[in-house]
Scaffold this motif. Structure first.
Motif, short mmCIF file in Angstrom:
data_model
loop_
_atom_site.label_atom_id
_atom_site.label_comp_id
_atom_site.label_asym_id
_atom_site.label_seq_id
_atom_site.Cartn_x
_atom_site.Cartn_y
_atom_site.Cartn_z
N HIS A 217 -31.04 -172.39 -8.71
CA HIS A 217 -32.27 -172.14 -9.10
C HIS A 217 -32.39 -170.76 -8.87
CE1 HIS A 217 -33.49 -174.43 -5.40
NE2 HIS A 217 -32.35 -174.89 -5.19
N ALA A 218 -33.90 -171.18 -10.70
CA ALA A 218 -33.10 -169.59 -11.32
C ALA A 218 -33.52 -168.47 -11.29
CB ALA A 218 -33.60 -170.49 -12.68
N ASP A 219 -34.53 -168.66 -10.24
CA ASP A 219 -34.92 -166.57 -9.91
C ASP A 219 -33.49 -165.92 -9.12
OD1 ASP A 219 -35.12 -168.73 -7.64
OD2 ASP A 219 -36.33 -168.37 -6.41
N THR A 220 -32.78 -167.00 -8.41
CA THR A 220 -31.77 -166.11 -6.84
C THR A 220 -30.58 -165.61 -8.51
OG1 THR A 220 -32.36 -167.43 -5.49
CG2 THR A 220 -30.13 -166.25 -5.38
N THR A 221 -30.79 -166.45 -9.51
CA THR A 221 -30.14 -166.44 -10.10
C THR A 221 -30.38 -165.14 -11.06
OG1 THR A 221 -29.14 -168.10 -10.62
CG2 THR A 221 -28.30 -167.13 -12.13
N ARG A 222 -31.47 -165.08 -11.90
CA ARG A 222 -31.89 -163.22 -12.13
C ARG A 222 -31.37 -162.55 -11.40
NH1 ARG A 222 -36.02 -167.10 -13.99
NH2 ARG A 222 -37.35 -166.05 -12.77
N ALA A 223 -31.86 -162.53 -10.21
CA ALA A 223 -31.56 -161.45 -9.63
C ALA A 223 -30.49 -160.75 -9.37
CB ALA A 223 -32.72 -161.65 -7.80
N THR A 224 -29.79 -161.72 -8.71
CA THR A 224 -27.82 -161.21 -9.15
C THR A 224 -27.71 -160.88 -10.45
OG1 THR A 224 -26.68 -163.36 -9.11
CG2 THR A 224 -27.56 -162.92 -7.05
N ALA A 225 -28.31 -161.08 -11.58
CA ALA A 225 -27.12 -161.49 -12.93
C ALA A 225 -27.85 -159.86 -12.97
CB ALA A 225 -27.67 -162.63 -13.72
N SER A 226 -28.97 -159.70 -12.94
CA SER A 226 -29.95 -158.39 -13.26
C SER A 226 -28.54 -157.01 -12.84
CB SER A 226 -31.06 -158.31 -13.02
OG SER A 226 -30.92 -158.31 -11.28
N ALA A 227 -28.30 -157.23 -11.73
CA ALA A 227 -27.15 -156.53 -10.95
C ALA A 227 -25.78 -157.01 -11.41
CB ALA A 227 -26.96 -156.65 -9.69
N GLY A 228 -25.11 -157.28 -12.51
CA GLY A 228 -24.30 -157.79 -13.00
C GLY A 228 -23.07 -158.57 -12.39
N ARG A 229 -24.04 -159.28 -11.45
CA ARG A 229 -22.83 -159.61 -10.50
C ARG A 229 -23.42 -161.36 -10.56
NH1 ARG A 229 -24.90 -159.48 -5.82
NH2 ARG A 229 -26.31 -157.84 -6.19
N ARG A 230 -21.97 -162.37 -10.56
CA ARG A 230 -22.24 -163.92 -10.20
C ARG A 230 -22.86 -164.22 -9.05
NH1 ARG A 230 -18.11 -168.42 -9.79
NH2 ARG A 230 -18.96 -169.39 -8.56
N ALA A 231 -24.25 -165.00 -9.13
CA ALA A 231 -24.98 -165.45 -8.07
C ALA A 231 -23.31 -166.05 -6.82
CB ALA A 231 -25.46 -166.64 -8.82
N PRO A 232 -24.32 -165.55 -5.81
CA PRO A 232 -23.32 -166.48 -4.88
C PRO A 232 -23.56 -167.47 -4.25
CG PRO A 232 -24.72 -164.58 -3.70
CD PRO A 232 -25.26 -164.68 -5.09
N ASP A 233 -22.38 -168.65 -4.44
CA ASP A 233 -21.98 -169.67 -4.45
C ASP A 233 -22.81 -170.95 -3.95
OD1 ASP A 233 -20.17 -169.62 -6.85
OD2 ASP A 233 -18.95 -169.79 -4.87
N LEU A 234 -23.50 -170.51 -2.30
CA LEU A 234 -24.20 -170.76 -1.18
C LEU A 234 -25.58 -169.43 -0.80
CD1 LEU A 234 -21.27 -172.34 0.68
CD2 LEU A 234 -22.88 -173.31 -0.77
N PHE A 235 -26.49 -170.49 -0.33
CA PHE A 235 -27.53 -169.98 0.49
C PHE A 235 -27.46 -169.41 1.86
CE2 PHE A 235 -29.94 -172.19 -3.02
CZ PHE A 235 -30.37 -170.73 -3.66
N VAL A 236 -26.89 -170.33 2.52
CA VAL A 236 -26.70 -169.61 3.86
C VAL A 236 -25.24 -169.78 4.54
CG1 VAL A 236 -28.86 -169.04 3.83
CG2 VAL A 236 -28.06 -171.48 4.10
N TYR A 237 -25.06 -170.80 3.90
CA TYR A 237 -23.27 -171.57 4.79
C TYR A 237 -22.63 -170.08 4.76
CZ TYR A 237 -19.87 -173.88 6.66
OH TYR A 237 -18.84 -174.52 7.99
N GLY A 238 -22.14 -169.95 5.46
CA GLY A 238 -20.78 -168.87 6.03
C GLY A 238 -21.52 -167.27 5.61
N ARG A 239 -22.80 -167.28 5.36
CA ARG A 239 -23.56 -165.54 5.14
C ARG A 239 -23.45 -164.98 5.85
NH1 ARG A 239 -26.96 -164.90 1.81
NH2 ARG A 239 -25.50 -163.28 0.74
N ALA A 240 -23.85 -164.79 7.04
CA ALA A 240 -23.67 -164.51 8.39
C ALA A 240 -23.34 -162.71 8.37
CB ALA A 240 -24.43 -165.05 9.27
N PRO A 241 -23.55 -162.09 8.29
CA PRO A 241 -25.12 -161.43 8.58
C PRO A 241 -25.86 -160.96 7.41
CG PRO A 241 -23.28 -160.10 9.66
CD PRO A 241 -22.63 -161.25 8.80
N ARG A 242 -25.02 -161.80 6.18
CA ARG A 242 -25.40 -161.29 5.24
C ARG A 242 -27.33 -161.24 4.78
NH1 ARG A 242 -21.10 -162.53 1.95
NH2 ARG A 242 -20.20 -164.86 3.43
N PRO A 243 -27.84 -160.43 3.99
CA PRO A 243 -28.67 -160.33 3.96
C PRO A 243 -29.28 -161.68 2.73
CG PRO A 243 -28.24 -158.36 1.68
CD PRO A 243 -27.12 -158.99 3.12
#
Length: 291
Positions: A217-243
């Motif tokens: 999903h390029a939109d999410t990957t670009r957003a995290t790459a611009s901050a100099g960080r690797r995109a999280p591996d998963l969208f929701v699983y195990g991520r509560a209560p993160r945004p």
């Protein structure tokens, strides 16, 4: 958490180490198999079927195992020190001159005739990573009970084989609906897309050491790459209560049954439409593994 991709990887490792070779060690450490001896027999192949493993051995024999939540098969080279848990957790040992396969914490282990494999796996729906995959049959199976929550229907291996709790949560997020939405209320276009999307998620991950659902999903990957960080591996699983990676809303987690036990289920209340649990049923996040 073993799901169809993890079991496929385990089958590939076992097949590479055992297939075509004669067993010189056989130790099945469950009471009903204590006297079974497979030494001198050749392993023919190791085949995954959904979350099940079928190790076929000459003489019309199949060793059927299931990993469930905590089981694993480890493969060691000759002379290599075993590492997978304490000795009392070992349930199976299959060894040849070059490799030894050790099954730890296997909740299901049975020896049956290869011609009787349907007794173990005949109830399964189409396998997302198998030659029997049929998206039309899988979707028809899911829609047989239109009022059943989508998350429960996806975990029911009689509908389609290979999805576990991680992929259930991720698939519902990508479809934009909550896991509590009755499957019959899924919009027609998303229902038609569901089998293809589920298959793609598992296929994309069967060769990865770490399960990832965000990389395509390029939109999410670009957003995290611009901050100099690797995109999280998963969208929701195990991520509560993160945004949420898409909208920033806090990911929520609550229990959802699968017919046998309650499972932690994750979703974004903004990106996913449909019913969700009352706040009193919501649970706190807990550590998880996604392998």
């Amino acid at each position: 958490m073993p799901e169809g991709d993890t079991v496929w990887q385990a089958a590939r490792r076992l097949h590479s180490a055992l297939a075509g070779k004669v067993l010189i060690r056989s130790d099945l450490r469950v009471p009903r198999l204590a006297t079974a001896d497979l030494t001198g027999r050749t392993v023919l192949d190791v085949t995954p079927r959904g979350k099940h493993l079928l190790t076929r051995i000459e003489g019309n024999l199949t060793l059927h195992s299931h990993l469930r939540m905590d089981g694993s098969w480890k493969v060691f080279a000759h002379g290599q020190r075993w590492a997978g848990g304490p000795a009392h957790q070992i349930r199976a040992i299959l060894g040849n001159a070059a490799h030894t396969a050790v099954g730890y914490r296997l909740p299901v282990l049975e020896l049956l005739r290869t011609s009787d494999e349907d007794r173990a796996v005949g109830h399964l729906g189409p396998d997302l990573l198998g030659p029997d995959w049929d998206p039309g049959v899988a979707l028809a199976n899911l829609l047989k009970d239109p009022e059943r929550p989508l998350g429960e229907a996806l975990l029911d291996q009689r509908n389609l084989a290979g999805i576990g709790n991680v992929f259930k949560s991720e698939l519902c997020f990508l479809l934009g609906v909550t896991p509590w939405l009755p499957v019959g209320h899924l919009p027609a276009d998303r229902a038609a897309h569901l089998p293809e999307l589920a298959k793609r998620l598992l296929e994309d991950n069967r060769d990865r050491p770490i399960r990832r659902t965000t990389v395509t999903h390029a939109d999410t990957t670009r957003a995290t790459a611009s901050a100099g960080r690797r995109a999280p591996d998963l969208f929701v699983y195990g991520r509560a209560p993160r945004p949420c990676l898409r909208c920033g809303t806090r990911i929520r987690v609550a229990d959802q049954g699968d017919g046998s036990r309650e499972r932690p289920t994750y979703w974004c209340p903004t990106c996913q439409r449909g019913p969700s649990p009352a706040p009193t049923r919501e649970r706190r996040n807990r550590p998880h593994t996604a392998g």
